[in-house]
Motif scaffolding. Structure first.
Motif, PDB file in Angstrom:
ATOM      1  N   SER A 100      11.248  11.333   3.572  1.00  0.00           N
ATOM      2  CA  SER A 100      11.702  11.106   2.203  1.00  0.00           C
ATOM      3  C   SER A 100      10.797  10.107   1.487  1.00  0.00           C
ATOM      4  O   SER A 100      10.099   9.301   2.116  1.00  0.00           O
ATOM      5  CB  SER A 100      13.141  10.578   2.208  1.00  0.00           C
ATOM      6  N   SER A 101      10.818  10.150   0.182  1.00  0.00           N
ATOM      7  CA  SER A 101      10.008   9.218  -0.606  1.00  0.00           C
ATOM      8  C   SER A 101      10.437   7.776  -0.354  1.00  0.00           C
ATOM      9  O   SER A 101       9.611   6.858  -0.364  1.00  0.00           O
ATOM     10  CB  SER A 101      10.112   9.555  -2.096  1.00  0.00           C
ATOM     11  N   TYR A 102      11.722   7.571  -0.104  1.00  0.00           N
ATOM     12  CA  TYR A 102      12.241   6.227   0.161  1.00  0.00           C
ATOM     13  C   TYR A 102      11.679   5.690   1.481  1.00  0.00           C
ATOM     14  O   TYR A 102      11.179   4.564   1.548  1.00  0.00           O
ATOM     15  CB  TYR A 102      13.766   6.280   0.211  1.00  0.00           C
ATOM     16  N   SER A 103      11.740   6.513   2.539  1.00  0.00           N
ATOM     17  CA  SER A 103      11.207   6.098   3.837  1.00  0.00           C
ATOM     18  C   SER A 103       9.690   5.937   3.777  1.00  0.00           C
ATOM     19  O   SER A 103       9.121   5.048   4.417  1.00  0.00           O
ATOM     20  CB  SER A 103      11.580   7.122   4.913  1.00  0.00           C
ATOM     21  N   ARG A 104       9.057   6.781   3.002  1.00  0.00           N
ATOM     22  CA  ARG A 104       7.604   6.688   2.847  1.00  0.00           C
ATOM     23  C   ARG A 104       7.214   5.351   2.208  1.00  0.00           C
ATOM     24  O   ARG A 104       6.285   4.674   2.664  1.00  0.00           O
ATOM     25  CB  ARG A 104       7.107   7.854   1.987  1.00  0.00           C
ATOM     26  N   ALA A 105       7.941   4.958   1.167  1.00  0.00           N
ATOM     27  CA  ALA A 105       7.660   3.682   0.507  1.00  0.00           C
ATOM     28  C   ALA A 105       7.911   2.515   1.457  1.00  0.00           C
ATOM     29  O   ALA A 105       7.166   1.528   1.463  1.00  0.00           O
ATOM     30  CB  ALA A 105       8.520   3.542  -0.745  1.00  0.00           C
ATOM     31  N   LEU A 106       8.956   2.630   2.272  1.00  0.00           N
ATOM     32  CA  LEU A 106       9.240   1.599   3.266  1.00  0.00           C
ATOM     33  C   LEU A 106       8.079   1.475   4.248  1.00  0.00           C
ATOM     34  O   LEU A 106       7.595   0.371   4.525  1.00  0.00           O
ATOM     35  CB  LEU A 106      10.530   1.928   4.015  1.00  0.00           C
ATOM     36  N   LEU A 107       7.606   2.603   4.772  1.00  0.00           N
ATOM     37  CA  LEU A 107       6.496   2.579   5.726  1.00  0.00           C
ATOM     38  C   LEU A 107       5.237   1.989   5.100  1.00  0.00           C
ATOM     39  O   LEU A 107       4.497   1.246   5.757  1.00  0.00           O
ATOM     40  CB  LEU A 107       6.198   3.987   6.240  1.00  0.00           C
ATOM     41  N   GLN A 108       4.982   2.320   3.857  1.00  0.00           N
ATOM     42  CA  GLN A 108       3.800   1.770   3.188  1.00  0.00           C
ATOM     43  C   GLN A 108       3.891   0.251   3.076  1.00  0.00           C
ATOM     44  O   GLN A 108       2.905  -0.461   3.286  1.00  0.00           O
ATOM     45  CB  GLN A 108       3.641   2.403   1.806  1.00  0.00           C
ATOM     46  N   THR A 109       5.086  -0.245   2.785  1.00  0.00           N
ATOM     47  CA  THR A 109       5.281  -1.692   2.693  1.00  0.00           C
ATOM     48  C   THR A 109       5.094  -2.348   4.059  1.00  0.00           C
ATOM     49  O   THR A 109       4.415  -3.376   4.183  1.00  0.00           O
ATOM     50  CB  THR A 109       6.689  -2.005   2.147  1.00  0.00           C
ATOM     51  N   LEU A 110       5.679  -1.760   5.096  1.00  0.00           N
ATOM     52  CA  LEU A 110       5.552  -2.307   6.452  1.00  0.00           C
ATOM     53  C   LEU A 110       4.097  -2.297   6.910  1.00  0.00           C
ATOM     54  O   LEU A 110       3.604  -3.281   7.481  1.00  0.00           O
ATOM     55  CB  LEU A 110       6.405  -1.491   7.426  1.00  0.00           C
TER      56      LEU A 110
END
Length: 214
Positions: free
Chosen positions: A28-38
């Motif tokens: 999901s776009s939400y999980s993708r954004a989380l991974l990018q931040t991490l």
């Protein structure tokens, strides 16, 4: 509960996070954004999503290829899996078609004691928690055959970044034993970081024919 924001609010930080490549299985776009931040916090230029949520039929095909055709040992917490695999091998050895063997595996996984999730958490059905794995390394745990997707310092930094978001949105986190365990929601999952990420309702909705559906 930790309510640390998923998205980096500072413009420069947001740009750096957006430059991180998320490769592999779609999430999901939400999980993708989380991974990018991490990943940005761990100074990683890319992360590899190796596995996501899957249907029972997909798990059956994985079992068939990996454990029946290739004959690899089945190491799962649910002890019934070994019996399921053994029977599937017997069926194939008796010259039944691959289709019949896979159909048996589907039925066996659906009816296993403890439910499909007792075999793999990737078989979860909640639309509001996304399950996926991010590669840490492949091959043996130690030795020349090991291939690192993250070096030791990057993996530790990635884990520390993950811990900032545990509770919410990271509900549970699996990772390699070599990194050490601190929180009760952490568990052993070699070769990868296993994520279970709570999803905002709006990110898990589709709009077919103008109607919202979870």
């Amino acid at each position: 509960m930790n309510h640390a924001p998923v998205f980096t609010h500072h413009h420069a930080g947001r740009s750096l996070a957006n430059s991180v490549r998320v490769l592999g299985v779609p999430i999901s776009s939400y999980s993708r954004a989380l991974l990018q931040t991490l990943a940005q916090q761990a100074h990683l230029h890319s992360v590899h999503v190796t596995s996501g949520q899957r249907a029972v039929s997909d798990q059956a095909r994985i079992f068939f290829q990996k454990h029946v055709v290739e004959g690899k040992k089945a190491s799962y917490k649910n002890p019934d899996v070994a019996k399921i695999i053994a029977h599937a091998r017997d069926l194939r050895a008796s010259d039944l078609s691959d289709h019949v063997v896979i159909a048996y595996l589907v039925r066996a996984i659906e009816g296993v004691h403890g439910g499909p999730q007792s075999i793999s958490r990737h078989l979860g059905r909640s639309p509001f928690v996304e399950v996926f794995d991010v590669a840490h390394y492949s091959g043996p745990t130690t030795g020349a055959g090991r291939h690192n997707y993250m070096d030791a310092s990057q993996a530790k930094a990635f884990l520390e970044a993950c811990r900032k978001y545990m509770g919410f949105p990271i509900v549970r986190l699996g990772h390699s034993a070599e990194l050490g365990f601190v929180r009760s929601a952490e568990f052993k999952d070699e070769k990868c970081f296993h994520f279970e990420v709570a999803q905002p309702a709006f990110d898990r909705l589709t709009v077919p024919n103008g109607t919202l559906n979870a």
